[in-house]
Design a protein around this motif. Structure first.
Motif, PDB file in Angstrom:
ATOM      1  N   UNK A  57       0.961  -1.333  -0.013  1.00 17.25           N
ATOM      2  CA  UNK A  57       0.165   0.062   0.084  1.00 17.25           C
ATOM      3  C   UNK A  57       0.783   1.419  -0.005  1.00 17.25           C
ATOM      4  N   UNK A  58       0.087   2.113   0.164  1.00 24.68           N
ATOM      5  CA  UNK A  58       1.000   3.619   0.209  1.00 24.68           C
ATOM      6  C   UNK A  58       1.381   4.184   1.492  1.00 24.68           C
ATOM      7  N   UNK A  59       1.051   3.417   2.711  1.00 28.32           N
ATOM      8  CA  UNK A  59       1.310   3.419   3.819  1.00 28.32           C
ATOM      9  C   UNK A  59       2.720   3.568   4.153  1.00 28.32           C
ATOM     10  N   UNK A  60       3.203   4.610   4.801  1.00 27.74           N
ATOM     11  CA  UNK A  60       4.619   4.406   5.046  1.00 27.74           C
ATOM     12  C   UNK A  60       5.218   3.838   6.313  1.00 27.74           C
ATOM     13  N   UNK A  61       6.145   3.230   6.456  1.00 30.69           N
ATOM     14  CA  UNK A  61       6.760   2.438   7.523  1.00 30.69           C
ATOM     15  C   UNK A  61       7.541   3.574   8.460  1.00 30.69           C
ATOM     16  N   UNK A  62       7.088   3.464   9.769  1.00 28.98           N
ATOM     17  CA  UNK A  62       7.926   4.249  10.590  1.00 28.98           C
ATOM     18  C   UNK A  62       8.144   3.434  11.845  1.00 28.98           C
ATOM     19  N   UNK A  63       8.200   4.111  12.888  1.00 22.55           N
ATOM     20  CA  UNK A  63       8.498   3.291  14.240  1.00 22.55           C
ATOM     21  C   UNK A  63       7.489   4.017  15.388  1.00 22.55           C
ATOM     22  N   UNK A  64       7.017   3.076  16.349  1.00 22.96           N
ATOM     23  CA  UNK A  64       5.989   3.189  17.372  1.00 22.96           C
ATOM     24  C   UNK A  64       6.957   2.821  18.651  1.00 22.96           C
ATOM     25  N   UNK A  65       7.611   3.940  19.173  1.00 20.84           N
ATOM     26  CA  UNK A  65       8.659   3.258  20.045  1.00 20.84           C
ATOM     27  C   UNK A  65       9.660   2.793  19.375  1.00 20.84           C
TER      28      UNK A  65
END
Length: 116
Positions: free
Chosen positions: A40-48
């Motif tokens: 998808x177009x959702x970007x990977x990031x960090x949650x903590x």
């Protein structure tokens, strides 16, 4: 809290993709986040320290339709509000306010915002 719940769910059924409600966002975590960000177009990031990707709750219907059209097996997970409040309190107590730079304060606020 999210990490423990995610690991438990993945141990029960690794083929499902778990979507967590976190405040005003829905989040995919760890390997599910990586998989979703690749298709998808959702970007990977960090949650903590956890990998995550997600979207605002107001976009839920749009994304559920996308996931359905892609034949993705998505399971929505609600996290206990009391548990979330406990985590928020714990995170606040861990902050060393005496040694917090403005940029670190901004980062901490963003982390805490995702818990609310």
């Amino acid at each position: 809290m999210y990490e423990e719940k995610y690991k438990k769910l993945k141990a029960e059924n690794k083929d499902k993709i778990y979507l967590f409600k976190s405040g005003i966002f829905y989040l995919f975590l760890e390997e599910d986040a990586v998989k979703i960000s690749q298709v998808t177009t959702l970007k990977l990031g960090y949650f903590g320290k956890m990998k995550r990707c997600g979207f605002p709750i107001k976009s839920l219907d749009k994304y559920l339709l996308i996931f359905k059209n892609m034949n993705l097996d998505i399971v929505m997970v609600e996290v206990d509000k009391e548990q979330a409040e406990h985590l928020l309190t714990k995170k606040l107590k861990e902050i060393d306010f005496d040694n917090l730079t403005p940029i670190d304060a901004f980062k901490k606020l963003n982390e805490l915002r995702e818990l609310v």
